[in-house]
Scaffold this active site. Structure first.
Site, PDB file in Angstrom:
ATOM      1  N   ASN A 210      24.507  27.284 -54.496  1.00  0.00           N
ATOM      2  CA  ASN A 210      24.902  25.910 -54.162  1.00  0.00           C
ATOM      3  C   ASN A 210      23.722  24.975 -54.399  1.00  0.00           C
ATOM      4  O   ASN A 210      22.633  25.414 -54.767  1.00  0.00           O
ATOM      5  CB  ASN A 210      25.425  25.830 -52.722  1.00  0.00           C
ATOM      6  CG  ASN A 210      24.363  26.216 -51.717  1.00  0.00           C
ATOM      7  OD1 ASN A 210      23.367  25.541 -51.567  1.00  0.00           O
ATOM      8  ND2 ASN A 210      24.561  27.342 -51.035  1.00  0.00           N
ATOM      9  N   LYS A 289      26.043  43.642 -66.853  1.00  0.00           N
ATOM     10  CA  LYS A 289      26.463  42.260 -67.093  1.00  0.00           C
ATOM     11  C   LYS A 289      27.965  42.223 -67.385  1.00  0.00           C
ATOM     12  O   LYS A 289      28.447  43.009 -68.218  1.00  0.00           O
ATOM     13  CB  LYS A 289      25.667  41.716 -68.284  1.00  0.00           C
ATOM     14  CG  LYS A 289      25.810  40.249 -68.482  1.00  0.00           C
ATOM     15  CD  LYS A 289      24.925  39.751 -69.611  1.00  0.00           C
ATOM     16  CE  LYS A 289      25.368  38.363 -70.011  1.00  0.00           C
ATOM     17  NZ  LYS A 289      24.917  37.986 -71.334  1.00  0.00           N
ATOM     18  N   PRO A 305      28.444  37.177 -43.222  1.00  0.00           N
ATOM     19  CA  PRO A 305      28.263  36.988 -41.777  1.00  0.00           C
ATOM     20  C   PRO A 305      27.710  35.593 -41.482  1.00  0.00           C
ATOM     21  O   PRO A 305      27.044  34.997 -42.324  1.00  0.00           O
ATOM     22  CB  PRO A 305      27.233  38.059 -41.412  1.00  0.00           C
ATOM     23  CG  PRO A 305      26.594  38.463 -42.681  1.00  0.00           C
ATOM     24  CD  PRO A 305      27.564  38.176 -43.795  1.00  0.00           C
ATOM     25  N   ASP A 306      28.004  35.090 -40.294  1.00  0.00           N
ATOM     26  CA  ASP A 306      27.480  33.795 -39.872  1.00  0.00           C
ATOM     27  C   ASP A 306      26.132  34.065 -39.183  1.00  0.00           C
ATOM     28  O   ASP A 306      26.088  34.548 -38.048  1.00  0.00           O
ATOM     29  CB  ASP A 306      28.479  33.145 -38.906  1.00  0.00           C
ATOM     30  CG  ASP A 306      28.093  31.716 -38.596  1.00  0.00           C
ATOM     31  OD1 ASP A 306      26.884  31.390 -38.681  1.00  0.00           O
ATOM     32  OD2 ASP A 306      28.981  30.924 -38.279  1.00  0.00           O
ATOM     33  N   ILE A 307      25.061  33.772 -39.896  1.00  0.00           N
ATOM     34  CA  ILE A 307      23.722  34.127 -39.381  1.00  0.00           C
ATOM     35  C   ILE A 307      23.456  33.442 -38.044  1.00  0.00           C
ATOM     36  O   ILE A 307      23.089  34.081 -37.055  1.00  0.00           O
ATOM     37  CB  ILE A 307      22.631  33.743 -40.409  1.00  0.00           C
ATOM     38  CG1 ILE A 307      22.868  34.494 -41.714  1.00  0.00           C
ATOM     39  CG2 ILE A 307      21.241  34.031 -39.848  1.00  0.00           C
ATOM     40  CD1 ILE A 307      21.944  34.093 -42.852  1.00  0.00           C
ATOM     41  N   LYS A 338      31.639  22.752 -34.413  1.00  0.00           N
ATOM     42  CA  LYS A 338      30.751  23.834 -34.872  1.00  0.00           C
ATOM     43  C   LYS A 338      29.807  24.270 -33.748  1.00  0.00           C
ATOM     44  O   LYS A 338      29.552  25.456 -33.566  1.00  0.00           O
ATOM     45  CB  LYS A 338      29.919  23.355 -36.063  1.00  0.00           C
ATOM     46  CG  LYS A 338      30.515  23.796 -37.371  1.00  0.00           C
ATOM     47  CD  LYS A 338      29.774  23.285 -38.563  1.00  0.00           C
ATOM     48  CE  LYS A 338      30.809  23.159 -39.689  1.00  0.00           C
ATOM     49  NZ  LYS A 338      30.296  22.525 -40.868  1.00  0.00           N
ATOM     50  N   LYS A 342      30.144  28.115 -32.605  1.00  0.00           N
ATOM     51  CA  LYS A 342      29.032  29.008 -32.934  1.00  0.00           C
ATOM     52  C   LYS A 342      28.125  29.263 -31.727  1.00  0.00           C
ATOM     53  O   LYS A 342      27.185  30.031 -31.815  1.00  0.00           O
ATOM     54  CB  LYS A 342      28.223  28.438 -34.098  1.00  0.00           C
ATOM     55  CG  LYS A 342      29.020  28.324 -35.398  1.00  0.00           C
ATOM     56  CD  LYS A 342      28.114  27.881 -36.543  1.00  0.00           C
ATOM     57  CE  LYS A 342      28.937  27.667 -37.803  1.00  0.00           C
ATOM     58  NZ  LYS A 342      28.327  28.285 -38.990  1.00  0.00           N
TER      59      LYS A 342
HETATM   60  O1  C5P Z   1      29.867  26.649 -40.906  1.00  0.00           O
HETATM   61  P1  C5P Z   1      28.857  25.852 -41.605  1.00  0.00           P
HETATM   62  O2  C5P Z   1      28.328  26.529 -42.838  1.00  0.00           O
HETATM   63  O3  C5P Z   1      29.209  24.441 -41.897  1.00  0.00           O
HETATM   64  O4  C5P Z   1      27.687  25.750 -40.529  1.00  0.00           O
HETATM   65  C1  C5P Z   1      26.442  25.286 -40.869  1.00  0.00           C
HETATM   66  C2  C5P Z   1      25.407  25.915 -39.964  1.00  0.00           C
HETATM   67  O5  C5P Z   1      25.582  27.332 -39.886  1.00  0.00           O
HETATM   68  C3  C5P Z   1      24.020  25.728 -40.540  1.00  0.00           C
HETATM   69  O6  C5P Z   1      23.134  25.682 -39.450  1.00  0.00           O
HETATM   70  C4  C5P Z   1      23.828  26.986 -41.365  1.00  0.00           C
HETATM   71  O7  C5P Z   1      22.467  27.289 -41.579  1.00  0.00           O
HETATM   72  C5  C5P Z   1      24.516  28.037 -40.509  1.00  0.00           C
HETATM   73  N1  C5P Z   1      25.132  29.160 -41.243  1.00  0.00           N
HETATM   74  C6  C5P Z   1      24.622  30.426 -41.095  1.00  0.00           C
HETATM   75  N2  C5P Z   1      25.233  31.490 -41.730  1.00  0.00           N
HETATM   76  C7  C5P Z   1      26.326  31.302 -42.497  1.00  0.00           C
HETATM   77  C8  C5P Z   1      26.853  29.999 -42.656  1.00  0.00           C
HETATM   78  C9  C5P Z   1      26.236  28.953 -42.017  1.00  0.00           C
HETATM   79  O8  C5P Z   1      23.618  30.606 -40.405  1.00  0.00           O
HETATM   80  N3  C5P Z   1      26.875  32.333 -43.094  1.00  0.00           N
END
Ligand code: C5P
Length: 400
Positions: A210, A289, A305-307, A338, A342
């Site tokens: 991105n 490739k 995963p959502d870190i 959010k 979260k």
């Molecule tokens: O859900 P979204 O991507 O909009 O949330 C943004 C926040 O979540 C930011 O703080 C981003 O660094 C964190 N994030 C994360 N892991 C992911 C997606 C987002 O830590 N897989």
């Protein structure tokens, strides 16, 4: 209190505002700072070294190659002595010298030879201030992290109206106090920051990525370092200069970022998730490739995963977990959602609908949302470095 015992080099270059610096010396001394005045040749045409010697209680330094002065405290020693070099007034000529690393006199040499923060208080005619050359030089100083205090707008000594007046001594004094307060805000706190994009491999040469530049995360890392913190910056691929004084861990993918975050999380006071982590990755990474064949290529993606969500529920949860939310509409409402989903303490919401703010840009606008302030505190629109300082100051309040 913030200035007590601080070593300040007050660099005075040749502008009419030099007379105001006499009052600044008094204010700094009264607050307990030790002030070593350094004057350029031009400055001495406006006010004498004797004035500053009387006010600072120290012999004023004026020349680089002065055997007697060098026998006392040599210029390199003096550069190391300083906690802050404040150039007030800073003329267009001094600003040009600093921007281009020139060391033609004692003051510019000290600025080059010192690891201390440098602040400039520009003072010049409004036309000189707006000149392309000056603005380009200021851009260089901004990018390098030089503190820029002023200039103010108003009537000028030459009769012109406009930007270029040096800030008043009490305003410069307040900036110096604020600088030293900020420099202790996060003393010895352990901070983890994620920054930049993630690259999710598809095959040995391709990836999903991105447009995140990492600028906001790197600016925050710098601001935390400047506030005395121990910073671990876990960064996706960027082309930015790495701030000094922190530990940088370079990663590519979300899974690598998560692994590094979890490995370093214990004992962390503040976690800041500034990275633009990819929501999905390829289900499997092709070993070879991928060849061009059919008209369509279907990729199967799986959720990453959502870190930050994992950090917020970890048994090693930091005292504060701070997220970012880039939104194009209903900024506060989406960001609050959010925060709740979260389990975050704070969220820095950006409106990325405008082209010149947010992603890739040097500027940003942040609305700081918390349970206490669900509608948000507007930190305003500014250069990312300036905003980063405001974010650090705001976080310090929540950390108390
Ligand atoms: O859900 P979204 O991507 O909009 O949330 C943004 C926040 O979540 C930011 O703080 C981003 O660094 C964190 N994030 C994360 N892991 C992911 C997606 C987002 O830590 N897989």
């Amino acid at each position: 209190m913030a200035l007590k015992g601080k070593h300040i080099i007050l660099g005075i270059s040749g502008g009419i505002a030099a007379y105001k610096s006499a009052q600044l010396v008094r204010l700094l001394r009264k607050a307990g700072a030790e002030v070593q005045v350094v004057m350029t040749e031009g400055a001495q045409s406006f006010i004498t070294p004797m004035t500053f010697q009387a006010l600072s209680g120290r012999e004023v330094r004026t020349t680089l190659l002065d055997p007697a002065a060098e026998a006392g405290m040599g210029h390199i020693e003096l550069a190391k002595w300083a906690d802050l070099i404040l150039c007030a007034p800073a003329t267009a000529n001094l600003i040009a010298s600093l921007a281009h690393g020139q060391a033609g006199d004692l003051l510019s040499t000290l600025c080059l030879a010192s690891a201390a923060p440098i602040a400039v208080a520009p003072a010049m005619n409004q036309q000189m201030w707006h000149a392309f050359a000056t603005q380009e030089n200021m851009g260089i100083l901004h990018r390098r992290g030089t503190l820029v205090w002023g200039p103010a707008e108003g009537e000028q000594a030459c009769g012109d109206q406009g930007f270029g007046r040096m800030l008043e001594p009490d305003e410069l004094f307040a900036q110096a106090v604020q600088h030293f307060v900020q420099s202790r805000l996060m003393l010895d706190k352990k901070i983890i920051i994620t920054a930049g994009p993630t690259f999710e491999s598809l095959d040995p040469v391709r990836f999903l990525g991105n447009r995140s530049s990492g600028k906001m995360g790197y600016a925050l890392a710098q601001a935390f370092v400047d506030a005395g913190a121990k910073v671990i910056l876990i960064s996706g691929p960027t082309s930015l200069n790495v701030p000094s004084g922190l530990s940088l861990i370079k990663v590519e993918s979300c899974l690598q970022m998560l692994q590094q975050v979890e490995q370093h999380l214990q004992g962390t006071d503040v976690f800041v998730g500034c990275a633009a982590v990819a929501d999905y990755r390829a289900e499997s990474i092709s070993e070879q490739k991928i060849k061009k064949s059919d008209d369509q290529l279907v990729l199967t993606l799986v959720k990453n995963p959502d870190i930050i969500g994992k950090v917020a529920t970890s048994e090693n949860r930091p005292k504060l977990v701070v997220g970012f939310a880039a939104e194009t509409q209903n900024v506060a409402a989406y960001a609050l959602g959010k925060l709740q989903n979260k389990g975050l303490d704070l969220i820095c919401a950006n409106d990325v609908s405008s082209q010149d703010l947010g992603f890739g840009s040097d500027k940003n606008r942040i609305l700081l949302i918390s349970k206490q302030h669900p509608n948000g505190q507007d930190l305003g629109e500014a250069n990312k470095r300036v905003l980063a300082k405001k974010v650090v100051a705001a976080i310090a309040v929540y950390l108390k």
